[in-house]
Design a protein around this motif. Structure first.
Motif, short mmCIF file in Angstrom:
data_model
loop_
_atom_site.label_atom_id
_atom_site.label_comp_id
_atom_site.label_asym_id
_atom_site.label_seq_id
_atom_site.Cartn_x
_atom_site.Cartn_y
_atom_site.Cartn_z
N GLU A 27 29.30 -2.64 5.07
CA GLU A 27 28.23 -3.53 4.34
C GLU A 27 27.60 -2.56 2.82
O GLU A 27 27.72 -3.18 2.03
CB GLU A 27 27.36 -3.63 5.04
CG GLU A 27 26.33 -2.87 5.91
CD GLU A 27 27.29 -2.94 7.35
OE1 GLU A 27 26.58 -2.21 8.04
OE2 GLU A 27 28.73 -2.96 7.25
N ARG A 29 29.74 0.19 1.55
CA ARG A 29 30.44 0.16 0.70
C ARG A 29 30.83 -1.22 -0.85
O ARG A 29 30.89 -0.84 -1.41
CB ARG A 29 32.01 0.66 1.16
CG ARG A 29 33.31 0.85 0.37
CD ARG A 29 34.60 0.94 0.94
NE ARG A 29 34.32 1.67 1.27
CZ ARG A 29 34.65 2.66 0.71
NH1 ARG A 29 34.61 3.33 -0.33
NH2 ARG A 29 34.25 4.35 1.61
N SER A 30 30.75 -2.37 0.23
CA SER A 30 30.33 -3.67 0.07
C SER A 30 29.38 -3.51 -1.72
O SER A 30 29.27 -3.51 -2.90
CB SER A 30 30.41 -4.89 0.50
OG SER A 30 30.32 -5.84 -0.27
N GLU A 33 29.74 -0.92 -4.15
CA GLU A 33 30.68 -1.89 -5.28
C GLU A 33 30.02 -2.91 -6.33
O GLU A 33 30.86 -2.94 -7.48
CB GLU A 33 31.89 -2.59 -4.86
CG GLU A 33 33.27 -1.55 -4.07
CD GLU A 33 34.16 -1.98 -3.02
OE1 GLU A 33 33.91 -3.07 -2.39
OE2 GLU A 33 34.94 -1.01 -2.72
N ARG A 34 30.10 -3.86 -5.53
CA ARG A 34 28.91 -4.82 -6.34
C ARG A 34 27.98 -3.93 -6.92
O ARG A 34 27.87 -4.51 -8.40
CB ARG A 34 28.25 -5.71 -5.75
CG ARG A 34 28.91 -6.65 -4.96
CD ARG A 34 27.94 -7.72 -3.71
NE ARG A 34 26.72 -7.29 -3.21
CZ ARG A 34 27.02 -7.20 -2.18
NH1 ARG A 34 28.15 -6.68 -1.27
NH2 ARG A 34 25.28 -6.63 -2.09
#
Length: 50
Positions: A27, A29-30, A33-34
């Protein structure tokens, strides 16, 4: 505006460094990235206005 672009590039560089870590939770990392995508979009938008 160039100051804003520099600031966003510094944020993006920091995010990219964090993304190199192998022990990030999925979560996290996500989220990073966003956030990186949003920074790239903002940089592109600001650059087009110059």
């Amino acid at each position: 505006m160039p100051g804003r672009i520099r600031h966003l590039r510094a944020i993006l560089a920091s995010i990219n460094e964090q993304l190199q870590q192998d022990d990030l939770r999925p979560e996290a990392r996500s989220y990073l990235e966003r956030t990186a995508d949003a920074c790239r979009d903002a940089i592109r938008d600001l650059a087009m206005k110059l």
